[in-house]
Scaffold this active site. Structure first.
Site, PDB file in Angstrom:
ATOM      1  N   ILE A 101       2.767   1.088 -36.851  1.00 24.86           N
ATOM      2  CA  ILE A 101       2.777   2.064 -38.286  1.00 24.86           C
ATOM      3  C   ILE A 101       1.610   1.894 -39.179  1.00 24.86           C
ATOM      4  N   SER A 115       7.737  -7.934 -35.873  1.00 24.11           N
ATOM      5  CA  SER A 115       8.746  -6.745 -35.747  1.00 24.11           C
ATOM      6  C   SER A 115       9.684  -6.495 -34.528  1.00 24.11           C
ATOM      7  N   THR A 162       6.079 -15.302 -41.044  1.00 22.84           N
ATOM      8  CA  THR A 162       5.487 -14.164 -41.588  1.00 22.84           C
ATOM      9  C   THR A 162       6.248 -13.327 -42.421  1.00 22.84           C
ATOM     10  N   THR A 190      13.079  -2.090 -43.301  1.00 25.09           N
ATOM     11  CA  THR A 190      13.698  -1.411 -42.360  1.00 25.09           C
ATOM     12  C   THR A 190      15.198  -1.135 -42.642  1.00 25.09           C
ATOM     13  N   ASP A 191      15.593  -0.101 -41.762  1.00 21.44           N
ATOM     14  CA  ASP A 191      17.277   0.008 -41.998  1.00 21.44           C
ATOM     15  C   ASP A 191      17.998  -0.991 -41.464  1.00 21.44           C
ATOM     16  N   GLU A 192      17.336  -2.005 -40.587  1.00 24.45           N
ATOM     17  CA  GLU A 192      18.215  -3.069 -39.916  1.00 24.45           C
ATOM     18  C   GLU A 192      18.893  -3.857 -41.034  1.00 24.45           C
ATOM     19  N   TYR A 200      15.294 -11.061 -37.016  1.00 25.58           N
ATOM     20  CA  TYR A 200      14.299 -10.295 -37.572  1.00 25.58           C
ATOM     21  C   TYR A 200      14.824  -9.338 -38.854  1.00 25.58           C
ATOM     22  N   LYS A 251      13.596  -9.647 -42.993  1.00 25.16           N
ATOM     23  CA  LYS A 251      13.146  -8.378 -43.419  1.00 25.16           C
ATOM     24  C   LYS A 251      14.052  -8.680 -44.724  1.00 25.16           C
ATOM     25  N   ARG A 288      20.431   5.032 -32.259  1.00 24.56           N
ATOM     26  CA  ARG A 288      19.245   4.683 -33.059  1.00 24.56           C
ATOM     27  C   ARG A 288      18.877   6.138 -33.833  1.00 24.56           C
ATOM     28  N   ASP A 339      23.452  -7.169 -22.228  1.00 23.59           N
ATOM     29  CA  ASP A 339      23.111  -6.837 -23.386  1.00 23.59           C
ATOM     30  C   ASP A 339      22.355  -7.758 -24.498  1.00 23.59           C
ATOM     31  N   PRO A 399      21.809  -9.787 -27.537  1.00 25.89           N
ATOM     32  CA  PRO A 399      22.934 -10.600 -28.156  1.00 25.89           C
ATOM     33  C   PRO A 399      23.131 -10.006 -29.799  1.00 25.89           C
ATOM     34  N   GLY A 400      24.021  -9.759 -30.357  1.00 27.74           N
ATOM     35  CA  GLY A 400      24.247  -9.199 -31.631  1.00 27.74           C
ATOM     36  C   GLY A 400      23.587  -8.027 -31.634  1.00 27.74           C
ATOM     37  N   HIS A 401      23.706  -6.975 -30.796  1.00 25.73           N
ATOM     38  CA  HIS A 401      23.229  -5.685 -30.628  1.00 25.73           C
ATOM     39  C   HIS A 401      23.849  -4.769 -31.636  1.00 25.73           C
TER      40      HIS A 401
HETATM   41  P1  NAD Z   1       3.805  -4.057 -35.143  1.00 24.28           P
HETATM   42  O1  NAD Z   1       4.443  -5.358 -34.574  1.00 24.28           O
HETATM   43  O2  NAD Z   1       3.396  -2.972 -34.418  1.00 24.28           O
HETATM   44  O3  NAD Z   1       2.685  -4.439 -36.349  1.00 24.28           O
HETATM   45  C1  NAD Z   1       2.570  -5.521 -36.940  1.00 24.28           C
HETATM   46  C2  NAD Z   1       1.118  -5.927 -37.406  1.00 24.28           C
HETATM   47  O4  NAD Z   1       1.259  -7.057 -38.346  1.00 24.28           O
HETATM   48  C3  NAD Z   1       0.227  -6.351 -36.273  1.00 24.28           C
HETATM   49  O5  NAD Z   1      -1.059  -5.728 -36.628  1.00 24.28           O
HETATM   50  C4  NAD Z   1       0.185  -7.652 -36.643  1.00 24.28           C
HETATM   51  O6  NAD Z   1      -1.146  -8.252 -36.148  1.00 24.28           O
HETATM   52  C5  NAD Z   1       0.256  -7.903 -37.911  1.00 24.28           C
HETATM   53  N1  NAD Z   1       0.738  -9.264 -38.247  1.00 24.28           N
HETATM   54  C6  NAD Z   1       1.888  -9.997 -37.771  1.00 24.28           C
HETATM   55  N2  NAD Z   1       1.986 -11.311 -38.431  1.00 24.28           N
HETATM   56  C7  NAD Z   1       0.857 -11.319 -39.356  1.00 24.28           C
HETATM   57  C8  NAD Z   1       0.475 -12.071 -40.317  1.00 24.28           C
HETATM   58  N3  NAD Z   1       0.975 -13.386 -40.222  1.00 24.28           N
HETATM   59  N4  NAD Z   1      -0.641 -11.967 -41.183  1.00 24.28           N
HETATM   60  C9  NAD Z   1      -1.411 -10.758 -41.003  1.00 24.28           C
HETATM   61  N5  NAD Z   1      -1.161  -9.683 -40.007  1.00 24.28           N
HETATM   62  C10 NAD Z   1       0.211 -10.023 -39.279  1.00 24.28           C
HETATM   63  O7  NAD Z   1       4.801  -3.572 -36.466  1.00 24.28           O
HETATM   64  P2  NAD Z   1       5.350  -1.940 -36.710  1.00 24.28           P
HETATM   65  O8  NAD Z   1       6.438  -1.535 -35.853  1.00 24.28           O
HETATM   66  O9  NAD Z   1       4.108  -1.230 -37.139  1.00 24.28           O
HETATM   67  O10 NAD Z   1       6.112  -2.246 -38.139  1.00 24.28           O
HETATM   68  C11 NAD Z   1       5.210  -2.349 -39.090  1.00 24.28           C
HETATM   69  C12 NAD Z   1       6.098  -2.681 -40.605  1.00 24.28           C
HETATM   70  O11 NAD Z   1       7.337  -1.640 -40.451  1.00 24.28           O
HETATM   71  C13 NAD Z   1       7.030  -4.022 -40.371  1.00 24.28           C
HETATM   72  O12 NAD Z   1       7.205  -4.522 -41.584  1.00 24.28           O
HETATM   73  C14 NAD Z   1       8.243  -3.519 -39.707  1.00 24.28           C
HETATM   74  O13 NAD Z   1       9.395  -4.461 -40.244  1.00 24.28           O
HETATM   75  C15 NAD Z   1       8.576  -2.318 -40.425  1.00 24.28           C
HETATM   76  N6  NAD Z   1       9.364  -1.069 -39.902  1.00 24.28           N
HETATM   77  C16 NAD Z   1       8.879  -0.850 -38.506  1.00 24.28           C
HETATM   78  C17 NAD Z   1       9.868   0.396 -37.799  1.00 24.28           C
HETATM   79  C18 NAD Z   1       9.723   0.647 -36.413  1.00 24.28           C
HETATM   80  O14 NAD Z   1      10.566   1.251 -35.967  1.00 24.28           O
HETATM   81  N7  NAD Z   1       8.622   0.093 -35.892  1.00 24.28           N
HETATM   82  C19 NAD Z   1      10.717   0.643 -38.571  1.00 24.28           C
HETATM   83  C20 NAD Z   1      10.942   0.565 -39.986  1.00 24.28           C
HETATM   84  C21 NAD Z   1      10.200  -0.515 -40.709  1.00 24.28           C
HETATM   85  O1  DAU Z   2      15.634   0.396 -37.105  1.00 29.60           O
HETATM   86  C1  DAU Z   2      14.099   0.087 -37.413  1.00 29.60           C
HETATM   87  C2  DAU Z   2      13.645  -0.934 -36.260  1.00 29.60           C
HETATM   88  O2  DAU Z   2      13.566  -0.429 -35.234  1.00 29.60           O
HETATM   89  C3  DAU Z   2      12.422  -1.464 -36.612  1.00 29.60           C
HETATM   90  O3  DAU Z   2      12.800  -2.442 -37.977  1.00 29.60           O
HETATM   91  C4  DAU Z   2      12.163  -2.715 -35.685  1.00 29.60           C
HETATM   92  O4  DAU Z   2      10.918  -3.164 -36.205  1.00 29.60           O
HETATM   93  C5  DAU Z   2      11.904  -1.923 -34.436  1.00 29.60           C
HETATM   94  O5  DAU Z   2      11.423  -2.523 -33.178  1.00 29.60           O
HETATM   95  C6  DAU Z   2      13.151  -1.180 -33.899  1.00 29.60           C
HETATM   96  O6  DAU Z   2      14.204  -2.063 -33.631  1.00 29.60           O
HETATM   97  P1  DAU Z   2      15.193  -1.793 -32.399  1.00 29.60           P
HETATM   98  O7  DAU Z   2      15.660  -3.044 -32.097  1.00 29.60           O
HETATM   99  O8  DAU Z   2      16.109  -0.714 -32.809  1.00 29.60           O
HETATM  100  O9  DAU Z   2      14.013  -1.122 -31.304  1.00 29.60           O
HETATM  101  P2  DAU Z   2      13.747  -1.425 -29.718  1.00 29.60           P
HETATM  102  O10 DAU Z   2      13.001  -0.439 -29.367  1.00 29.60           O
HETATM  103  O11 DAU Z   2      13.789  -2.801 -29.572  1.00 29.60           O
HETATM  104  O12 DAU Z   2      15.368  -1.076 -29.241  1.00 29.60           O
HETATM  105  C7  DAU Z   2      15.851   0.327 -29.426  1.00 29.60           C
HETATM  106  C8  DAU Z   2      17.034   0.541 -28.783  1.00 29.60           C
HETATM  107  O13 DAU Z   2      17.036   0.231 -27.385  1.00 29.60           O
HETATM  108  C9  DAU Z   2      17.931  -0.673 -29.244  1.00 29.60           C
HETATM  109  O14 DAU Z   2      19.456  -0.377 -29.009  1.00 29.60           O
HETATM  110  C10 DAU Z   2      17.986  -1.803 -27.868  1.00 29.60           C
HETATM  111  C11 DAU Z   2      17.664  -0.764 -26.747  1.00 29.60           C
HETATM  112  N1  DAU Z   2      16.646  -1.458 -25.813  1.00 29.60           N
HETATM  113  C12 DAU Z   2      15.467  -1.805 -26.096  1.00 29.60           C
HETATM  114  C13 DAU Z   2      14.683  -2.502 -25.350  1.00 29.60           C
HETATM  115  C14 DAU Z   2      13.269  -3.037 -25.570  1.00 29.60           C
HETATM  116  C15 DAU Z   2      17.197  -1.515 -24.418  1.00 29.60           C
HETATM  117  O15 DAU Z   2      18.168  -1.056 -23.967  1.00 29.60           O
HETATM  118  N2  DAU Z   2      16.322  -1.909 -23.341  1.00 29.60           N
HETATM  119  C16 DAU Z   2      15.059  -2.397 -23.927  1.00 29.60           C
HETATM  120  O16 DAU Z   2      14.425  -2.846 -22.932  1.00 29.60           O
END
Ligand code: NAD
Ligand code: DAU
Length: 348
Positions: free
Chosen positions: A12, A85, A100, A131-133, A156, A160, A220, A286, A288-290
């Site tokens: 992001i 993340s 972190t 995050t919404d989590e 996680y 957050k 989701r 599954d 854990p804690g899904h």
């Molecule tokens: P990502 O894992 O793709 O990227 C995280 C970035 O943070 C990486 O570039 C990593 O190098 C950097 N980083 C990690 N630890 C660090 C540290 N100690 N110091 C400096 N940099 C560090 O994550 P993302 O999916 O892009 O998520 C970005 C933010 O948005 C996070 O805070 C996450 O909680 C939040 N978020 C993500 C989602 C999602 O669906 N991916 C949804 C809602 C909120």
């Molecule tokens: O809701 C926001 C969050 O969404 C962010 O805060 C997190 O950073 C981001 O990783 C994401 O979390 P989820 O756990 O929802 O995303 P993930 O892509 O890991 O999984 C999405 C759904 O799919 C979840 O119900 C678990 C399931 N899954 C995931 C993986 C990786 C599977 O069934 N198989 C898989 O291999």
């Protein structure tokens, strides 16, 4: 204005950095990122030489280093995305998430507080991306609003939630100017192939099994990443200090239905007979804690700031699939670890 974006080499963050660098030539954007496994500067090659952009390799958990950065650049805005993340990784190594997401966020908050100096007339602002989590899991009905009580279930989401609480507490205690957003699941280009959509795209390309957790009936709410970046821009500039805004796609999918749609679109794009990719679906143990279901009520950001998603899921998914298929080198570099070797050489 000097703006610090943390985690800008991640999924992001890279979209947010690009948007700000291109849209605000009068800002200087500093991208602070530790380049963990999730950080990849290939995500930003198109803007790396822009005059209003500077990359800084560094870790937000290193206090002296972070303080010295704030001392040097006197950031007026901070958009904090850096985090561990991935939920599955947090189950294996929770402490890394505390380091972190909690300690790192605290170090940034303290550095910002020092730099802001309690000046309530300044325009400085700390934007915490969450995050919404943090709200835990919904049942079959209902939506997360900004007042839903926190109830995190994974290490996680607990980390957050903890950082969100500290940001709010700094707002109450020190009147520190902040905004927080809590967003639903993002998808789009440059997402690391450990998360559901890019992992499954990569596995389909290579005819590998698609590991669906449990019965696949988890829900989701999916948002295209560029729409999230647009929302972040809006909240950063127009959000009210001390407020939280939920951001979501109004786009709920059960995992198994999403995976079947993805399989269908991948078969089409790859020219494979209908039904080929679905045969790769494999139900596995599954998580854990899904959490059963996440779904966002995004009416506050819509009514107060005029934001809503601009891309439908079908369009966003098609763009995403096409991007991964035409950027197989990106995928190859990421899955082989090559990207880390390259940038490690460049930055210490
Ligand atoms: P990502 O894992 O793709 O990227 C995280 C970035 O943070 C990486 O570039 C990593 O190098 C950097 N980083 C990690 N630890 C660090 C540290 N100690 N110091 C400096 N940099 C560090 O994550 P993302 O999916 O892009 O998520 C970005 C933010 O948005 C996070 O805070 C996450 O909680 C939040 N978020 C993500 C989602 C999602 O669906 N991916 C949804 C809602 C909120
Ligand atoms: O809701 C926001 C969050 O969404 C962010 O805060 C997190 O950073 C981001 O990783 C994401 O979390 P989820 O756990 O929802 O995303 P993930 O892509 O890991 O999984 C999405 C759904 O799919 C979840 O119900 C678990 C399931 N899954 C995931 C993986 C990786 C599977 O069934 N198989 C898989 O291999």
């Amino acid at each position: 204005m000097n703006v610090l974006i943390t985690g800008g080499a991640g999924f992001i963050g890279s979209h947010v950095v690009r948007l700000f660098v291109e849209k605000y030539p009068n800002y200087h954007i500093y991208n602070l990122d530790a380049l963990t496994y999730a950080g990849n500067l290939e995500n930003l090659v198109d803007i790396e030489n822009k005059p209003n952009y500077t990359f800084i390799k560094g870790d937000i958990t290193e206090e002296a280093f972070v303080n010295s950065l704030f001392g040097t650049y006197k950031f007026e805005g901070v958009i904090h995305l850096a985090a561990e993340s991935h939920v599955d990784r947090s189950i294996k190594d929770p402490l890394a998430f505390v380091k972190t997401n909690v300690i790192g966020s605290m170090i940034l908050l303290n550095a910002f507080k020092e730099c802001w100096k309690g000046d309530t007339t300044s325009k400085k602002r700390f934007y915490h991306v969450s995050t919404d989590e943090v709200y835990g899991s919904l049942g079959e009905t209902g939506l997360f609003t900004e007042t839903t009580p926190y109830d995190p279930n994974s290490p996680y989401s607990a980390s957050k939630a903890s950082s969100d609480h500290f940001v709010r507490a700094y707002g109450e205690t020190y009147k520190l100017p902040y905004v927080i957003t809590n967003c639903s699941n993002n998808y789009g280009q440059n997402q690391f192939p450990e998360k559901l959509i890019p992992l499954f795209i990569n596995n389909i390309i290579h005819n590998k099994p698609l590991p669906v957790y449990g019965d696949g009936n988890y829900t989701r709410d999916w948002l295209y990443v560029k729409d999230h970046a647009i929302a972040i821009d809006l909240v950063f500039h127009k959000g009210v200090n001390g407020e939280t805004y939920n951001i979501g796609g109004v786009n709920e999918w059960k995992n198994i239905d999403l995976v079947k749609l993805l399989c269908k679109q991948m078969d089409f794009e790859l020219g494979r007979p209908k039904g080929t990719s679905e045969q790769l679906i494999t139900y596995v143990k599954d998580r854990p804690g899904h959490d059963l279901r996440y779904a966002i009520d995004a009416s506050k950001i819509k009514n107060e700031l005029g934001w809503e998603p601009s891309v439908t899921f079908e369009e966003g998914l098609e763009k995403t699939i096409k991007w991964y298929l035409s950027n197989e080198n990106w995928l190859k570099n990421v899955t082989s670890g090559q990207y880390q070797l390259y940038y490690k050489k460049q930055y210490r």
